[in-house]
Design a protein around this motif. Structure first.
Motif, PDB file in Angstrom:
ATOM      1  N   ASP A 292       0.877  -1.160   0.154  1.00 54.29           N
ATOM      2  CA  ASP A 292      -0.125  -0.113   0.112  1.00 54.29           C
ATOM      3  C   ASP A 292       0.700   1.297  -0.002  1.00 54.29           C
ATOM      4  O   ASP A 292       0.470   2.185  -0.748  1.00 54.29           O
ATOM      5  N   LEU A 293       1.787   1.237   0.860  1.00 56.70           N
ATOM      6  CA  LEU A 293       2.753   2.523   0.992  1.00 56.70           C
ATOM      7  C   LEU A 293       3.719   2.331  -0.336  1.00 56.70           C
ATOM      8  O   LEU A 293       3.899   3.632  -0.967  1.00 56.70           O
ATOM      9  N   TYR A 294       4.035   1.443  -0.882  1.00 53.45           N
ATOM     10  CA  TYR A 294       4.995   1.414  -2.281  1.00 53.45           C
ATOM     11  C   TYR A 294       4.243   1.995  -3.194  1.00 53.45           C
ATOM     12  O   TYR A 294       5.043   2.541  -4.186  1.00 53.45           O
ATOM     13  N   ILE A 295       2.961   1.568  -3.499  1.00 51.10           N
ATOM     14  CA  ILE A 295       2.223   2.142  -4.612  1.00 51.10           C
ATOM     15  C   ILE A 295       1.526   3.585  -4.643  1.00 51.10           C
ATOM     16  O   ILE A 295       1.098   4.192  -5.427  1.00 51.10           O
ATOM     17  N   GLY A 296       1.903   4.057  -3.176  1.00 47.64           N
ATOM     18  CA  GLY A 296       1.373   5.277  -3.030  1.00 47.64           C
ATOM     19  C   GLY A 296       2.192   6.402  -3.093  1.00 47.64           C
ATOM     20  O   GLY A 296       3.395   6.317  -3.583  1.00 47.64           O
ATOM     21  N   GLU A 297       1.945   7.559  -2.376  1.00 47.31           N
ATOM     22  CA  GLU A 297       2.617   8.590  -2.467  1.00 47.31           C
ATOM     23  C   GLU A 297       3.802   8.637  -1.329  1.00 47.31           C
ATOM     24  O   GLU A 297       4.956   9.571  -1.349  1.00 47.31           O
ATOM     25  N   ASP A 298       3.791   7.661  -0.380  1.00 38.72           N
ATOM     26  CA  ASP A 298       4.640   7.646   0.701  1.00 38.72           C
ATOM     27  C   ASP A 298       5.458   6.635   0.805  1.00 38.72           C
ATOM     28  O   ASP A 298       6.068   5.779   1.355  1.00 38.72           O
ATOM     29  N   TYR A 299       5.793   6.148  -0.756  1.00 39.12           N
ATOM     30  CA  TYR A 299       6.764   5.107  -1.067  1.00 39.12           C
ATOM     31  C   TYR A 299       8.161   5.049  -0.297  1.00 39.12           C
ATOM     32  O   TYR A 299       8.651   3.905   0.257  1.00 39.12           O
ATOM     33  N   MET A 300       8.801   6.253   0.080  1.00 34.94           N
ATOM     34  CA  MET A 300       9.986   6.466   0.683  1.00 34.94           C
ATOM     35  C   MET A 300       9.989   5.960   2.178  1.00 34.94           C
ATOM     36  O   MET A 300      10.956   5.726   2.865  1.00 34.94           O
ATOM     37  N   ASP A 301       8.706   5.600   2.739  1.00 32.38           N
ATOM     38  CA  ASP A 301       8.806   4.909   4.112  1.00 32.38           C
ATOM     39  C   ASP A 301       8.962   3.598   3.942  1.00 32.38           C
ATOM     40  O   ASP A 301       9.801   3.293   5.091  1.00 32.38           O
ATOM     41  N   VAL A 302       9.088   3.049   2.835  1.00 34.80           N
ATOM     42  CA  VAL A 302       9.669   1.499   2.806  1.00 34.80           C
ATOM     43  C   VAL A 302      10.781   1.596   1.819  1.00 34.80           C
ATOM     44  O   VAL A 302      11.342   0.213   1.779  1.00 34.80           O
ATOM     45  N   LEU A 303      11.209   2.553   1.306  1.00 32.97           N
ATOM     46  CA  LEU A 303      12.410   2.373   0.344  1.00 32.97           C
ATOM     47  C   LEU A 303      13.598   3.175   1.118  1.00 32.97           C
ATOM     48  O   LEU A 303      14.615   3.153   0.473  1.00 32.97           O
ATOM     49  N   ALA A 304      13.423   4.027   2.003  1.00 37.88           N
ATOM     50  CA  ALA A 304      14.419   4.682   2.413  1.00 37.88           C
ATOM     51  C   ALA A 304      15.544   3.668   3.088  1.00 37.88           C
ATOM     52  O   ALA A 304      15.319   2.714   3.597  1.00 37.88           O
ATOM     53  N   ASP A 305      16.839   4.091   2.992  1.00 38.08           N
ATOM     54  CA  ASP A 305      18.003   3.257   3.588  1.00 38.08           C
ATOM     55  C   ASP A 305      17.616   3.225   4.976  1.00 38.08           C
ATOM     56  O   ASP A 305      17.324   4.173   5.759  1.00 38.08           O
ATOM     57  N   GLY A 306      17.751   2.055   5.620  1.00 41.88           N
ATOM     58  CA  GLY A 306      17.352   1.584   6.908  1.00 41.88           C
ATOM     59  C   GLY A 306      16.036   1.070   6.958  1.00 41.88           C
ATOM     60  O   GLY A 306      15.657   0.601   8.362  1.00 41.88           O
ATOM     61  N   ALA A 307      15.294   1.300   6.121  1.00 40.89           N
ATOM     62  CA  ALA A 307      13.985   0.700   6.093  1.00 40.89           C
ATOM     63  C   ALA A 307      13.804  -0.540   5.378  1.00 40.89           C
ATOM     64  O   ALA A 307      13.362  -1.510   5.632  1.00 40.89           O
ATOM     65  N   TRP A 308      13.917  -0.277   4.094  1.00 39.21           N
ATOM     66  CA  TRP A 308      13.912  -1.259   2.972  1.00 39.21           C
ATOM     67  C   TRP A 308      14.748  -2.609   3.411  1.00 39.21           C
ATOM     68  O   TRP A 308      14.178  -3.903   3.028  1.00 39.21           O
ATOM     69  N   GLU A 309      15.851  -2.703   4.042  1.00 43.82           N
ATOM     70  CA  GLU A 309      16.484  -3.902   4.410  1.00 43.82           C
ATOM     71  C   GLU A 309      15.826  -4.837   5.418  1.00 43.82           C
ATOM     72  O   GLU A 309      15.755  -6.177   5.451  1.00 43.82           O
ATOM     73  N   HIS A 310      14.564  -4.033   6.094  1.00 43.34           N
ATOM     74  CA  HIS A 310      13.902  -5.112   6.996  1.00 43.34           C
ATOM     75  C   HIS A 310      12.562  -5.529   6.429  1.00 43.34           C
ATOM     76  O   HIS A 310      12.071  -6.457   6.968  1.00 43.34           O
ATOM     77  N   ILE A 311      12.399  -5.338   5.084  1.00 46.33           N
ATOM     78  CA  ILE A 311      11.198  -5.658   4.376  1.00 46.33           C
ATOM     79  C   ILE A 311      11.552  -6.407   3.179  1.00 46.33           C
ATOM     80  O   ILE A 311      11.034  -7.420   2.836  1.00 46.33           O
ATOM     81  N   PHE A 312      12.423  -5.999   2.470  1.00 41.88           N
ATOM     82  CA  PHE A 312      12.889  -6.741   1.088  1.00 41.88           C
ATOM     83  C   PHE A 312      14.225  -7.334   0.996  1.00 41.88           C
ATOM     84  O   PHE A 312      15.290  -6.700   1.841  1.00 41.88           O
ATOM     85  N   LYS A 313      14.495  -8.277   0.282  1.00 42.95           N
ATOM     86  CA  LYS A 313      15.716  -8.996   0.084  1.00 42.95           C
ATOM     87  C   LYS A 313      16.678  -8.119  -0.800  1.00 42.95           C
ATOM     88  O   LYS A 313      17.627  -8.029  -0.595  1.00 42.95           O
ATOM     89  N   GLU A 314      15.879  -7.228  -1.699  1.00 41.11           N
ATOM     90  CA  GLU A 314      16.745  -6.405  -2.468  1.00 41.11           C
ATOM     91  C   GLU A 314      15.912  -5.132  -2.784  1.00 41.11           C
ATOM     92  O   GLU A 314      14.671  -5.056  -2.741  1.00 41.11           O
TER      93      GLU A 314
END
Length: 361
Positions: A292-314
């Motif tokens: 929901d965040l990734y496809i919305g306007e707040d995508y950096m909440d899950v793509l910022a350094d320090g955040a994405w590593e806990h969610i995605f493998k890459e």
């Protein structure tokens, strides 16, 4: 039984609370758990919705209710492989029965986020496959005209044995006049018994061609609208609601709200979203929140350094506005229902951007 004592009313401070019949017996049996005031409002409204869907389409139906509004509604048409994946059931080794498909679609189609902690209504006897799907979801309870022995045992074990399971008499018909008390004053009116087939008997546009799927989808949209708060708009495609906007004073805001949910449903099916590589062990709810965040306007909440590593493998690439629009332009043949006069230019133009081809009001 003639009455059932509730845990409490709409809020914990509202006691005592009960449901009862002035004459005759309640048409329900509580087979497990203890239901509350809101639970029964969701259950009875949801049961009416799925009963009407089954009558209108001839297909098993399901709805996911949350706080006295449908978060999703659908009939039991087959699931594609992509739909199984975006609804998180592609790993299930079950028979995808029509009723199970109906609930999977109702839960995952229009607003999976709002369906978290829903109350489920099923038009048909709950089978084992449907119970196994329900078992995996965060839900407060279910109402159906019956349960197989296997299904009932599965559901009774949910929520440490406290999951609410209600059986309703499918032959029950309410009185033609309904009443409601507000501030000590009783309102009375005839029940809304409009048959949805009446809508299709008078097509007022120059183009009078409706596909069979469009008739099913428009029926779903119009019946779903009966059980939402006005103003309301419902987008439907492929036998399931994909966007519901309700309770807004402005109809354009309903159209935008429902349209944004329909867009999200379609964006979840894009190669860019389907290709996301989540870390092992991530919870289903966290995957939904992340998408929901990734496809919305707040995508950096899950793509910022320090955040994405806990969610995605890459780290995924940003899903740009241009790339999203290119994918959204492929969404077509969507049906839309509105609970009142709709054809203003801003509504139609916004609906068209989400692939709407058929409109009923």
């Amino acid at each position: 039984m003639q009455e059932y004592e509730l845990k409490y009313g709409c809020n914990p401070n509202q006691k005592p609370a009960r449901i009862f019949m002035k004459e005759g017996e309640l048409p329900i049996k509580v087979l497990n758990g203890r239901a509350g005031y809101i639970n029964f409002l969701d259950a009875f409204n949801g049961w009416q919705l799925v009963r009407e869907l089954k009558k209108a389409t001839g297909l098993p139906a399901a709805t996911s209710f949350k706080h006295v509004s449908p978060a999703g509604a659908a009939v039991g048409q087959p699931l594609s492989d992509v739909e199984k994946k975006i609804y998180w059931v592609d790993d299930m080794d079950i028979e995808f029965t029509p009723l199970a498909n109906a609930y999977i679609r109702a839960r995952g189609g229009a607003d999976r986020m709002s369906s978290f902690g829903d109350f489920i209504s099923l038009s048909d006897v709950c089978d084992k496959s449907t119970a196994l799907v329900i078992k995996r979801e965060v839900s407060d309870g279910v109402i159906a005209p019956g349960y197989t022995d296997e299904a009932l045992e599965i559901l009774k074990a949910k929520k440490k044995g406290n999951y609410c399971v209600i059986e309703i008499d499918p032959s029950y018909e309410p009185a033609p006049i309904e009443r409601k008390d507000v501030f000590g004053i009783t309102f009375e009116q005839g029940r809304n018994e409009l048959h949805i087939d009446d809508v299709f008997s008078n097509i007022v546009t120059e183009n009078k061609e409706l596909t069979e799927q469009a008739k099913i989808d428009l029926a779903i949209s119009m019946i779903t609208l009966k059980y939402t708060q006005s103003n309301s708009v419902c987008y439907v495609k492929g036998g399931q609601a994909i966007g519901i906007g309700a309770g807004q004073q402005s109809r354009i805001h309903c159209t935008r709200l429902a349209g944004s949910k329909a867009d999200n449903w379609w964006l979840r099916q894009s190669p860019q979203v389907l290709g996301l590589q989540f870390v092992d062990g991530i919870r289903r709810a966290d995957r939904d929140n992340t998408i929901d965040l990734y496809i919305g306007e707040d995508y950096m909440d899950v793509l910022a350094d320090g955040a994405w590593e806990h969610i995605f493998k890459e780290k995924p690439e940003v899903f740009t506005r241009e790339a999203k629009r290119e994918w959204l332009d492929k969404l077509t043949d969507v049906s839309l229902g509105s609970d009142a006069f709709f054809p203003f230019g801003d509504n139609i133009e916004r609906a068209h951007r989400s692939g709407v081809k058929y409109v009923a009001q």
